[in-house]
Design a protein around this motif. Structure first.
Motif, PDB file in Angstrom:
ATOM      1  N   ASP A 168     -12.315   0.786   1.399  1.00 33.33           N
ATOM      2  CA  ASP A 168     -12.723   2.161   1.443  1.00 33.33           C
ATOM      3  C   ASP A 168     -13.671   2.143   0.191  1.00 33.33           C
ATOM      4  O   ASP A 168     -14.645   3.022   0.257  1.00 33.33           O
ATOM      5  N   SER A 224       1.167   6.422   3.554  1.00 31.12           N
ATOM      6  CA  SER A 224       0.233   7.038   4.557  1.00 31.12           C
ATOM      7  C   SER A 224      -0.686   5.950   5.216  1.00 31.12           C
ATOM      8  O   SER A 224      -1.166   6.076   6.335  1.00 31.12           O
ATOM      9  N   ARG A 225      -0.581   4.754   4.540  1.00 33.01           N
ATOM     10  CA  ARG A 225      -1.867   3.727   5.155  1.00 33.01           C
ATOM     11  C   ARG A 225      -0.953   2.471   5.882  1.00 33.01           C
ATOM     12  O   ARG A 225      -1.490   1.831   6.501  1.00 33.01           O
ATOM     13  N   TYR A 226       0.288   2.778   5.970  1.00 36.74           N
ATOM     14  CA  TYR A 226       1.076   1.683   6.565  1.00 36.74           C
ATOM     15  C   TYR A 226       0.846   1.390   8.033  1.00 36.74           C
ATOM     16  O   TYR A 226       0.646   0.218   8.422  1.00 36.74           O
ATOM     17  N   LEU A 273      -8.075   0.847  -0.503  1.00 41.27           N
ATOM     18  CA  LEU A 273      -8.009   1.137   0.946  1.00 41.27           C
ATOM     19  C   LEU A 273      -7.920   2.408   1.761  1.00 41.27           C
ATOM     20  O   LEU A 273      -7.269   2.891   2.805  1.00 41.27           O
ATOM     21  N   GLY A 274      -8.352   3.647   0.786  1.00 44.48           N
ATOM     22  CA  GLY A 274      -8.254   5.008   1.343  1.00 44.48           C
ATOM     23  C   GLY A 274      -6.956   5.790   0.670  1.00 44.48           C
ATOM     24  O   GLY A 274      -6.890   6.833   0.936  1.00 44.48           O
ATOM     25  N   GLU A 275      -6.329   5.173  -0.193  1.00 42.80           N
ATOM     26  CA  GLU A 275      -5.120   6.054  -0.965  1.00 42.80           C
ATOM     27  C   GLU A 275      -5.796   6.909  -1.864  1.00 42.80           C
ATOM     28  O   GLU A 275      -7.024   6.470  -2.515  1.00 42.80           O
ATOM     29  N   THR A 291       0.856  -1.093  -0.089  1.00 43.69           N
ATOM     30  CA  THR A 291       0.092   0.204   0.092  1.00 43.69           C
ATOM     31  C   THR A 291       0.818   1.244   0.091  1.00 43.69           C
ATOM     32  O   THR A 291       2.125   0.942  -0.093  1.00 43.69           O
ATOM     33  N   LYS A 350      -1.821   1.844   9.593  1.00 41.95           N
ATOM     34  CA  LYS A 350      -2.940   1.252   9.761  1.00 41.95           C
ATOM     35  C   LYS A 350      -3.119  -0.359   9.332  1.00 41.95           C
ATOM     36  O   LYS A 350      -3.397  -1.128   9.851  1.00 41.95           O
ATOM     37  N   VAL A 351      -2.505  -0.353   8.239  1.00 40.48           N
ATOM     38  CA  VAL A 351      -2.674  -1.448   7.192  1.00 40.48           C
ATOM     39  C   VAL A 351      -1.688  -2.369   7.205  1.00 40.48           C
ATOM     40  O   VAL A 351      -1.606  -3.532   7.508  1.00 40.48           O
TER      41      VAL A 351
END
Length: 330
Positions: free
Chosen positions: A267, A191-193, A229-231, A188, A195-196
């Motif tokens: 997302d 910025s999502r690391y 995933l919200g990216e 991913t 959380k993911v």
């Protein structure tokens, strides 16, 4: 009549007692373009029998891959070595988290035997994360590669490895075994690391891929990511640029599908047209191979893609040679 199945979680997907206290994330209903044929062909059953007889674990089953019916019907399977329990707890992953068992010293031979029985021209070997091992399982990867080479010398080998975080010298052990393709997924955008993928580090993973090329430029490198995933789109394009700066040859981009209510929520579902746009852009950025679609997964069509990857490199080198000749004449 063709039976279609929902691709959230296979009936035999492993349970996750360690995730019991995570908040529920309702599973979104999927669009029509994310539908696959239910598994069950004779060849599928034959592949499953060979896997069972050799007491092997496959990521196809453990990760509830939506492409298992198609791949196993072609005798394609991705073997997951070093057990079925992972030391990481990534929010997207359907593999169980916990304390793994000791390594099975006979596993390399079992994997090699299955590869021979299936008659695989190209095989993908992945693993759980083994942070409990001093080398992260690097030597075990090398032994599996060696066992396959001895029994099936014509088979090309692709590995999908952990990040070997804080395991000095581990990467060098794996690269020395000379797999044909070294894959490590960034998964991913940065910025999502948290959380993911909280146990990993984006720039460490990027450096890992770059280091492979520095050690052995002949090995193809590959990395993949999930979207939905919200990216943001620009973040995806930045990851492409980062991969190219690390000299990654092959990028895969697929839709994230939520395994259970205890995993990270989807997302949104990225449309096929958006995936086509990502593919076009990635080729323009210089990747030799791109696979971008809702159902793209790291090892989906890996054998066919490897042949295309090899042909793309040959064409690129021929073009560079021709340009050099013209320059010398000038």
């Amino acid at each position: 009549m063709v039976t279609l199945v929902d691709t959230v979680t296979a009936p035999n997907a492993p349970r996750h007692p360690e995730k019991a206290h995570r908040p529920d994330n309702p599973v979104m209903r999927k669009p029509d373009w994310i539908r696959v044929k239910a598994p069950g062909s004779p060849v599928y059953r034959e592949t499953r029998q060979i896997v069972r007889e050799n007491k092997l674990v496959t990521v196809c089953e453990e990760a509830a891959c939506p492409n298992i019916g198609e791949c196993w019907s072609k005798k394609h399977a991705t073997f997951m070595i070093m057990g079925e329990v992972c030391t990481r707890a990534c929010a997207f992953c359907n593999v169980r988290t916990g304390l793994p068992d000791a390594l099975d010293p006979d596993e390399p031979d079992h994997v090699a035997e299955a590869v021979e029985k299936l008659g695989l021209r190209h095989v993908v070997i992945t693993s759980v994360d083994r942070d409990d091992l001093a080398d992260g399982g690097a030597q075990h990867f090398a032994e599996v590669i060696g066992a396959i080479r001895r029994r099936s010398p014509e088979t090309t080998i692709e590995i999908l490895t952990p990040d070997f975080l804080r395991k000095d010298g581990a990467l060098e052990i794996v690269v020395a075994a000379r797999p044909d393709v070294f894959n490590h997924n960034l998964e991913t955008v940065p910025s999502r690391y948290l959380k993911v993928r909280p146990g990993a580090r984006y720039f460490h993973s990027l450096r890992l891929l770059q280091r492979v090329k520095e050690i052995d430029p002949e090995i193809f490198t590959k990395s993949g990511m999930m979207v939905g995933l919200g990216e943001e789109r620009m973040e995806v394009l930045q990851v492409m640029d980062d991969m190219r700066a690390a000299d990654v040859d092959f990028i895969t981009i697929g839709q994230y599908l939520q395994p259970t209510r205890k995993h990270a929520a989807v997302d949104r579902f990225v449309t096929p047209d958006e995936f086509k746009g990502y593919e076009t852009t990635a080729y323009a950025k210089g990747f030799l191979m791109v696979s971008a679609s809702p159902l793209t997964r790291s090892s989906h069509h890996a054998g066919e893609d490897f042949e295309r990857l090899r042909a793309a490199r040959a064409a690129m080198l021929a073009k560079q040679g021709a340009a050099g000749t013209q320059h010398d004449r000038a």
